[in-house]
Design an enzyme around this catalytic site. Structure first.
Site, mmCIF file in Angstrom:
data_model
loop_
_atom_site.group_PDB
_atom_site.id
_atom_site.type_symbol
_atom_site.label_atom_id
_atom_site.label_comp_id
_atom_site.label_asym_id
_atom_site.label_seq_id
_atom_site.Cartn_x
_atom_site.Cartn_y
_atom_site.Cartn_z
ATOM 1 N N ALA A 117 3.228 -0.748 4.749
ATOM 2 C CA ALA A 117 2.643 -0.927 6.408
ATOM 3 C C ALA A 117 2.339 -2.297 6.800
ATOM 4 O O ALA A 117 2.221 -2.730 7.942
ATOM 5 C CB ALA A 117 1.494 0.134 6.429
ATOM 6 N N ASN A 126 7.958 -5.801 -0.852
ATOM 7 C CA ASN A 126 7.947 -4.655 0.204
ATOM 8 C C ASN A 126 6.558 -4.572 0.426
ATOM 9 O O ASN A 126 5.645 -4.073 0.071
ATOM 10 C CB ASN A 126 8.309 -3.061 -0.743
ATOM 11 C CG ASN A 126 8.383 -2.002 0.488
ATOM 12 O OD1 ASN A 126 7.780 -2.246 1.723
ATOM 13 N ND2 ASN A 126 8.931 -0.968 0.339
ATOM 14 N N GLU A 173 12.919 -9.632 1.574
ATOM 15 C CA GLU A 173 12.078 -8.056 1.890
ATOM 16 C C GLU A 173 12.742 -7.114 1.673
ATOM 17 O O GLU A 173 13.975 -7.054 2.392
ATOM 18 C CB GLU A 173 11.443 -8.458 3.267
ATOM 19 C CG GLU A 173 10.490 -7.156 3.907
ATOM 20 C CD GLU A 173 9.918 -7.536 5.302
ATOM 21 O OE1 GLU A 173 9.321 -8.800 5.427
ATOM 22 O OE2 GLU A 173 10.140 -6.704 5.932
ATOM 23 N N ARG A 210 4.683 10.893 -2.367
ATOM 24 C CA ARG A 210 4.405 10.512 -0.931
ATOM 25 C C ARG A 210 5.766 10.871 -0.145
ATOM 26 O O ARG A 210 6.749 10.234 -0.231
ATOM 27 C CB ARG A 210 3.993 9.103 -0.807
ATOM 28 C CG ARG A 210 4.137 8.380 0.441
ATOM 29 C CD ARG A 210 3.939 6.733 0.289
ATOM 30 N NE ARG A 210 3.954 6.405 1.694
ATOM 31 C CZ ARG A 210 4.165 5.127 1.940
ATOM 32 N NH1 ARG A 210 4.838 4.482 1.189
ATOM 33 N NH2 ARG A 210 3.942 4.920 3.308
ATOM 34 N N HIS A 212 12.757 -2.518 2.245
ATOM 35 C CA HIS A 212 12.212 -1.173 2.698
ATOM 36 C C HIS A 212 13.060 -0.163 2.175
ATOM 37 O O HIS A 212 14.256 -0.234 2.341
ATOM 38 C CB HIS A 212 11.872 -1.160 4.131
ATOM 39 C CG HIS A 212 11.049 -2.256 4.637
ATOM 40 N ND1 HIS A 212 9.782 -2.261 4.346
ATOM 41 C CD2 HIS A 212 11.370 -3.422 5.137
ATOM 42 C CE1 HIS A 212 9.372 -3.433 4.943
ATOM 43 N NE2 HIS A 212 10.236 -3.987 5.496
ATOM 44 N N TYR A 265 11.130 8.932 1.376
ATOM 45 C CA TYR A 265 10.994 7.796 0.253
ATOM 46 C C TYR A 265 11.642 8.542 -1.236
ATOM 47 O O TYR A 265 11.648 7.520 -2.119
ATOM 48 C CB TYR A 265 9.512 7.249 -0.129
ATOM 49 C CG TYR A 265 8.989 6.756 1.081
ATOM 50 C CD1 TYR A 265 9.225 5.587 1.733
ATOM 51 C CD2 TYR A 265 7.718 7.271 1.779
ATOM 52 C CE1 TYR A 265 9.063 5.107 2.747
ATOM 53 C CE2 TYR A 265 7.324 6.931 2.890
ATOM 54 C CZ TYR A 265 7.546 5.606 3.306
ATOM 55 O OH TYR A 265 7.138 5.153 4.573
ATOM 56 N N ARG A 274 12.519 5.058 12.813
ATOM 57 C CA ARG A 274 11.473 5.891 12.553
ATOM 58 C C ARG A 274 10.509 5.534 13.879
ATOM 59 O O ARG A 274 11.108 5.368 14.747
ATOM 60 C CB ARG A 274 10.574 5.528 11.251
ATOM 61 C CG ARG A 274 11.673 6.033 10.025
ATOM 62 C CD ARG A 274 11.144 5.662 8.954
ATOM 63 N NE ARG A 274 9.828 6.316 8.553
ATOM 64 C CZ ARG A 274 8.908 6.043 7.412
ATOM 65 N NH1 ARG A 274 9.073 5.119 6.827
ATOM 66 N NH2 ARG A 274 7.929 6.777 7.421
ATOM 67 N N ASP A 304 1.815 -15.399 6.488
ATOM 68 C CA ASP A 304 1.376 -17.033 6.142
ATOM 69 C C ASP A 304 1.447 -17.436 4.648
ATOM 70 O O ASP A 304 1.616 -18.620 4.068
ATOM 71 C CB ASP A 304 -0.020 -17.156 6.605
ATOM 72 C CG ASP A 304 -0.022 -17.334 8.244
ATOM 73 O OD1 ASP A 304 0.962 -17.538 8.781
ATOM 74 O OD2 ASP A 304 -1.146 -17.503 8.714
ATOM 75 N N PRO A 341 0.713 -1.249 -0.048
ATOM 76 C CA PRO A 341 0.050 -0.100 -0.104
ATOM 77 C C PRO A 341 0.743 1.172 0.065
ATOM 78 O O PRO A 341 2.116 1.493 0.710
ATOM 79 C CB PRO A 341 -0.939 -0.072 1.224
ATOM 80 C CG PRO A 341 -0.335 -1.129 2.044
ATOM 81 C CD PRO A 341 0.562 -2.232 1.200
ATOM 82 N N ASN A 342 0.296 2.184 -0.648
ATOM 83 C CA ASN A 342 0.836 3.515 -0.699
ATOM 84 C C ASN A 342 2.123 3.549 -1.708
ATOM 85 O O ASN A 342 2.537 4.603 -1.759
ATOM 86 C CB ASN A 342 1.059 4.285 0.468
ATOM 87 C CG ASN A 342 -0.360 4.209 1.200
ATOM 88 O OD1 ASN A 342 -1.356 4.603 0.675
ATOM 89 N ND2 ASN A 342 -0.353 3.709 2.276
ATOM 90 N N SER A 386 13.128 3.077 3.183
ATOM 91 C CA SER A 386 13.340 3.857 4.301
ATOM 92 C C SER A 386 14.129 3.087 5.344
ATOM 93 O O SER A 386 14.175 1.912 5.533
ATOM 94 C CB SER A 386 12.310 4.605 4.874
ATOM 95 O OG SER A 386 11.554 3.559 5.569
HETATM 96 C C1 DQA Z 1 8.472 1.145 4.038
HETATM 97 C C2 DQA Z 1 8.119 1.329 5.360
HETATM 98 C C3 DQA Z 1 7.005 1.040 5.920
HETATM 99 O O1 DQA Z 1 7.012 1.473 7.341
HETATM 100 C C4 DQA Z 1 5.847 2.042 5.246
HETATM 101 O O2 DQA Z 1 4.619 1.720 5.738
HETATM 102 C C5 DQA Z 1 5.891 2.092 3.883
HETATM 103 C C6 DQA Z 1 7.204 1.696 3.169
HETATM 104 C C7 DQA Z 1 9.595 1.502 3.274
HETATM 105 O O3 DQA Z 1 9.715 0.978 2.076
HETATM 106 O O4 DQA Z 1 10.363 1.828 3.791
HETATM 107 O O5 DQA Z 1 4.801 2.233 3.383
HETATM 108 O O6 DQA Z 1 8.108 -0.129 3.832
#
Ligand code: DQA
Length: 143
Positions: free
Chosen positions: A76, A73, A97, A17, A99, A22, A106, A86, A9-10, A101
Site C-alpha cells: 500500500a 513490492n 517494482e 490475505r 505487484h 493474492y 482495482r 526518496d 505491509p500485509n 495483483s
Molecule cells: C500490492 C497491491 C497494493 O495495492 C496492495 O496495497 C498490496 C499488494 C500487490 O502486490 O498487488 O498490499 O502491492
C-alpha cells in the site's frame, strides 16, 4: 548477483490475505520460489518484509553498496509513500517494482504508484512470477 527482496505491509499474510486476489501461497512459499530462482542463476536473494515505513526506508539505505539490485513490492505504500520514493532515489542500487495483483484493474487509488518513478521498471498482475521476471531483468544485464 545479490538481490534484496523487500516486501511491504500485509505481505507477510500472503495465503491468508484476500486469496482471490493474492493467491493461496504463503510468504514463505514466495521466498522459497525466489531463493530457488536465484540459486539456479548462481545468485543469492535475501529477504526483508516489514509493516513499517521507516523500517523499509532503513533497509533501502542499508542495501546501498551491498546488493546489486532491489526487487520491491511496497504494497500500500506504493500509492502514497514519498519517503520510500526518496529513499530509492537516494541510493545507487537499482530497484524494480513488483505487484502481485492487477493494480490497474482495482480501486482507482491503486493505479497510481508514487514509488515507481524511482525504479528501473514496474511489473504487475503476474502473481508471484512477477518477482522472478524482475530478477530476470537484472540477470539478463538490465541496469
Ligand atoms: C500490492 C497491491 C497494493 O495495492 C496492495 O496495497 C498490496 C499488494 C500487490 O502486490 O498487488 O498490499 O502491492
Amino acid at each position: 548477483m545479490k538481490f534484496l527482496i523487500i516486501n511491504g505491509p500485509n505481505l507477510n499474510l500472503l495465503g491468508k490475505r484476500e486469496p482471490g486476489i493474492y493467491g493461496e501461497q504463503s510468504y514463505d512459499a514466495l521466498c522459497a520460489m525466489i531463493r530457488e530462482h536465484a540459486e539456479k542463476n548462481a545468485s543469492r536473494a535475501d529477504f526483508f518484509q516489514s509493516n513499517h515505513e521507516g523500517a523499509i526506508i532503513d533497509a533501502i539505505h542499508a542495501a546501498d553498496g551491498v546488493y546489486d539490485a532491489i526487487i520491491i513490492n511496497p504494497a500500500a505504500y506504493t500509492h502514497y509513500s514519498y519517503a520510500i520514493l526518496d529513499a530509492l532515489k537516494a541510493v545507487s542500487v537499482p530497484a524494480y517494482e513488483v505487484h502481485i495483483s492487477h493494480i490497474d484493474q482495482r480501486e482507482s487509488f491503486r493505479a497510481v504508484s508514487v514509488t515507481a518513478p524511482a525504479c528501473v521498471g514496474q511489473l504487475y498482475g503476474h502473481g508471484f512470477a512477477g518477482y522472478l521476471m524482475a530478477m530476470d531483468y537484472f540477470l539478463e544485464g538490465g541496469k
